[in-house]
Write an enzyme that holds these catalytic residues in place. Structure first.
Site, PDB file in Angstrom:
ATOM      1  N   ASP A  46       0.838  -1.212   0.000  1.00 44.92           N
ATOM      2  CA  ASP A  46       0.000   0.000   0.000  1.00 44.92           C
ATOM      3  C   ASP A  46       0.870   1.259   0.000  1.00 44.92           C
ATOM      4  OD1 ASP A  46      -2.324   1.527   0.067  1.00 44.92           O
ATOM      5  OD2 ASP A  46      -2.535   1.399   2.246  1.00 44.92           O
ATOM      6  N   ASP A  61      -3.526  -2.998  -2.003  1.00 49.01           N
ATOM      7  CA  ASP A  61      -4.619  -2.018  -1.928  1.00 49.01           C
ATOM      8  C   ASP A  61      -4.613  -1.119  -3.167  1.00 49.01           C
ATOM      9  OD1 ASP A  61      -6.807  -0.656  -0.854  1.00 49.01           O
ATOM     10  OD2 ASP A  61      -5.550   0.766   0.254  1.00 49.01           O
ATOM     11  N   ASN A  62      -5.738  -0.480  -3.397  1.00 54.18           N
ATOM     12  CA  ASN A  62      -5.866   0.554  -4.436  1.00 54.18           C
ATOM     13  C   ASN A  62      -5.545   0.055  -5.834  1.00 54.18           C
ATOM     14  OD1 ASN A  62      -4.326   2.206  -1.870  1.00 54.18           O
ATOM     15  ND2 ASN A  62      -6.323   2.939  -2.537  1.00 54.18           N
ATOM     16  N   GLU A  87     -11.314   4.276   0.085  1.00 57.22           N
ATOM     17  CA  GLU A  87     -11.535   4.676   1.477  1.00 57.22           C
ATOM     18  C   GLU A  87     -12.400   5.936   1.599  1.00 57.22           C
ATOM     19  OE1 GLU A  87      -8.517   3.834   0.168  1.00 57.22           O
ATOM     20  OE2 GLU A  87      -6.988   5.356   0.508  1.00 57.22           O
ATOM     21  N   LYS A 106       2.047   3.688  -5.861  1.00 53.84           N
ATOM     22  CA  LYS A 106       1.460   2.668  -6.733  1.00 53.84           C
ATOM     23  C   LYS A 106       2.423   2.154  -7.800  1.00 53.84           C
ATOM     24  CE  LYS A 106      -1.489   3.533  -3.812  1.00 53.84           C
ATOM     25  NZ  LYS A 106      -1.345   2.730  -2.568  1.00 53.84           N
TER      26      LYS A 106
END
Ligand code: SAM
Ligand code: MG
Length: 214
Positions: A141, A169-170, A199, A144
């Site tokens: 996380d 994540d993401n 989120e 990126k």
């Protein structure tokens, strides 16, 4: 000078949460981020998916890339079996300073080792620094564009074993297209998407869980 968002998030924890109670720390941060200021924590909705993966894996060795204020660190560490330490990496000293206080407020300082530095420098030192042979669980996380180079580095350093679980994540928002393409098409991974939302918003985002097959 004006305080920073991480400092205001920490103050919300100190005002609202109960010392030594990780769940109240998590709730205080989620409340602050929904009602005062958005912040880049994994958040409550994806957080419950994170919780279930951590519980399922029950890791003895765990790594987190990207600590920020320690929200996901607290989420993961509170679920670890006794004796397990979560190693979390953060290269921004101001964020690391806040995270240390959040982790301590939650009473989880003995379950967490926060290392300040860049993942690319620290991953090759995990064995030397902590005697880690392989990680059972890695939560990814940080920035990126680092997801793909850093899991390739974990592979090169032989820090993954057959059955190691990566949770990223993401993967939709902001998105990690090269990473997704790699874990979904490589014969060395079996990968699955968990649909959710960015989120504290209604925008689609999700977590990608990938099993390293060796
Ligand atoms: N995992 C946290 C949570 O859910 O509560 C949020 C982490 S935030 C999205 C990403 C963090 O990774 C930032 O604090 C940033 O400073 C840190 N970061 C980005 N690239 C990094 C790298 N290469 N090494 C270490 N930390 C990094
Ligand atoms: Mg995130």
């Amino acid at each position: 000078t004006r305080s920073t968002r991480p400092q205001r998030l920490l103050r919300a924890v100190q005002q609202k949460a109960i010392k030594g109670d990780p769940q109240s720390v998590i709730s205080a941060i989620d409340y602050f981020c929904r009602h005062s200021e958005w912040a880049m924590n994994v958040g409550d909705e994806k957080g419950s998916i994170l919780d279930s993966v951590v519980c399922e894996v029950c890791p003895t060795t765990a790594l987190e890339l990207g600590t920020y204020c320690g929200y996901s660190t607290v989420r993961i560490a509170r679920l670890l079996p006794p004796g397990t330490k979560l190693i979390t990496l953060e290269f921004n000293p101001a964020f690391a300073a806040v995270a240390r206080q959040v982790i301590e407020y939650a009473g989880l300082q003995n379950k967490v080792c926060l290392v300040e530095g860049a993942s690319g420098d620290l991953i090759p030192k995990m064995c030397q620094m902590f005697g880690i042979k392989t990680f059972d669980f890695v939560f990814i996380d940080h920035w990126k564009d680092r997801y793909l180079p850093d899991i390739k580095l974990l592979e090169e350093c032989q820090l993954l074993r057959k059955g190691s679980i990566l949770l990223a994540d993401n993967v939709i928002c902001p998105g990690t297209p090269e990473y997704l393409e790699y874990v979904r098409n490589s014969p060395h991974y079996e990968s699955k998407y968990f649909k959710s939302h960015l989120e504290y918003t209604k925008v689609e985002d999700g977590l990608e869980k990938s099993v390293f097959l060796g």
